[in-house]
Design an enzyme around this catalytic site. Structure first.
Site, mmCIF file in Angstrom:
data_model
loop_
_atom_site.group_PDB
_atom_site.id
_atom_site.type_symbol
_atom_site.label_atom_id
_atom_site.label_comp_id
_atom_site.label_asym_id
_atom_site.label_seq_id
_atom_site.Cartn_x
_atom_site.Cartn_y
_atom_site.Cartn_z
ATOM 1 N N ILE A 110 -4.953 -11.545 10.951
ATOM 2 C CA ILE A 110 -5.496 -11.487 9.705
ATOM 3 C C ILE A 110 -4.237 -11.485 8.620
ATOM 4 C CG2 ILE A 110 -6.691 -9.923 8.131
ATOM 5 C CD1 ILE A 110 -8.136 -8.955 10.883
ATOM 6 N N ALA A 115 0.903 -1.276 0.136
ATOM 7 C CA ALA A 115 0.031 0.029 0.025
ATOM 8 C C ALA A 115 0.732 1.181 -0.120
ATOM 9 C CB ALA A 115 -0.798 0.031 1.145
ATOM 10 N N ASP A 150 1.291 -1.875 13.389
ATOM 11 C CA ASP A 150 1.350 -1.439 12.094
ATOM 12 C C ASP A 150 0.023 -0.801 11.993
ATOM 13 O OD1 ASP A 150 2.175 -0.523 9.728
ATOM 14 O OD2 ASP A 150 2.281 -2.351 8.755
#
Ligand SMILES: [Zn+2]
Length: 395
Positions: A255, A142, A279
């Site tokens: 996740i 990202a 994060d």
């Protein structure tokens, strides 16, 4: 000087859990950790009510929370993020940047200086972590592709000369000039971290020798085994396992890494060489829905759903919305870690990785009184930073 006594809790030290002991605090430091509940004349007493008393959590990689990103470059935002994470047990954190416009980064460094002085109600700032822009384009995740490039000595030397707060810099070690960059960072006392990288073992080894001793968000945006024509190569993941002394950090939100990988990291790297990091982006502690990764002015639109931030097209995660309490809980519930190991990965291990293990990270006499009290499910009841209670859960 006033003394504080914490008692009636299960005290987690690096070596054991002490029942029925107490901790004496004076001048922001731990004066003593006693195995019995001793009487301290005139001390302010804090009753832990049978809960755990643990070292405060240390987050080496966090971008935001509570609706703010550090790169919004707002003083109030910095303070709000520190307060949000303190409610989740974090007593020290490293504000982390993203690949951005040069001036935005300089502004972040400058706001940090002011925020650091004003920050009296949140988790302490322990230096800046610069993430980018020297990354592999293929592994950018990202990170904004407009800014991704190879290390530029004139640029990074100027940035480092302008701020004493930089303590860590994440970059891809296979890029042209990355080894010189690592050497420069190491000389300045800044930890080079391997991130957003397509390196193979033959590139990781010399980088490790030059100071790239830590892997940023292990597994995420990072090479594994690859094949070039008929031949196989070990990637950064295998390299981190192969090089015993390399440390790693994991986003243990369940996740980014599913439970079997959390277990694998713990099994091979162990609690001493693994740090839990959030994060977290700005949506940590906020309801799901649209959000922005990076600065409000120049960031990427993302969507927060299923307890994680995703790119709008849902092709990649765009940061987590985790908090440290959740990561500790996950390591116990999903990865079968002992509570002692899970706490160590959130306190002493990150402290050692960033070089402050002599003053933070464990409940030992002489260290900073950064302490968190939590129940059997790691719900935070109280957070103490430098001997000062900054959060108490209302019951
Ligand atoms: Zn990050």
């Amino acid at each position: 000087m006033e003394k504080i006594k914490l008692y009636n809790g299960k005290i987690i030290t690096p070596h054991r859990i002490i029942n029925g002991g107490c901790i004496i605090i004076e001048g922001g430091k731990i004066l003593d950790v006693s195995t019995s509940d001793i009487h301290v004349e005139g001390a302010l007493e804090i009753n832990a009510r049978g809960n755990y008393i643990a070292p405060g959590f240390i987050d080496l990689h966090v971008h935001g929370g509570g609706g703010h990103d550090f790169m919004d470059n707002e003083l109030d935002g910095f303070l709000a993020i520190a307060e949000l994470h303190a409610k989740h047990g974090t007593t020290a954190l490293m504000p982390t940047t993203l690949s951005s416009e040069h001036q935005d980064l300089l502004d972040t460094l400058s706001v940090y200086e002011t925020a650091d002085v004003r920050n009296v109600k949140g988790a302490q700032f322990i230096g800046i972590h610069i993430e980018g822009p020297y990354f592999s384009m293929e592994q950018r995740g990202a990170q904004d592709p407009r800014y991704i490039r190879a290390p530029d000595p004139a640029e990074y030397q100027e940035i480092i000369a302008g701020s004493k707060a930089i303590k860590r810099w994440s970059a891809a070690p296979e890029l042209k000039g990355a080894l010189e960059f690592a050497q420069y960072l190491t000389e300045k006392g800044i930890l080079p971290s391997i991130a957003h990288t397509n390196a193979i073992y033959e590139e990781v080894l010399p980088a490790f020798e030059k100071g790239f001793t830590h892997a940023t968000h292990f597994y995420s945006c990072m090479s594994g085994v690859s094949r070039r024509n008929a031949y196989r190569y070990a990637g950064v993941i295998e390299s981190a396992y192969l090089l015993d002394a390399m440390t790693v950090e994991i986003i243990a939100d369940g996740i980014h890494l599913p439970p079997p990988l959390l277990k694998l990291v713990l099994k091979i790297k162990g609690a001493d060489r693994t740090a839990l990091v959030t994060d977290a982006m700005r949506a940590a502690g906020m309801p799901p829905g649209p959000s922005i990764l990076g600065s409000r002015r120049d960031g990427l639109e993302v969507i927060v759903e299923d307890n994680v931030a995703k790119l709008k097209d849902r092709t990649a995660f765009a940061g987590s919305v985790a908090t440290m309490d959740k990561l500790v809980r996950n390591m116990v519930e999903m990865a079968d870690a002992t509570l002692e190991d899970a706490v160590k990965m959130a306190s002493l291990s990150p402290a050692n990785i960033i070089g402050i293990g002599d003053r933070k990270g464990s409940l030992v006499a002489g260290k900073d009184a950064d302490i968190v009290i939590f129940d059997d499910h790691v719900n935070i009841m109280q957070t103490i930073v430098s001997g000062k209670s900054i959060y108490v859960k209302s019951i």
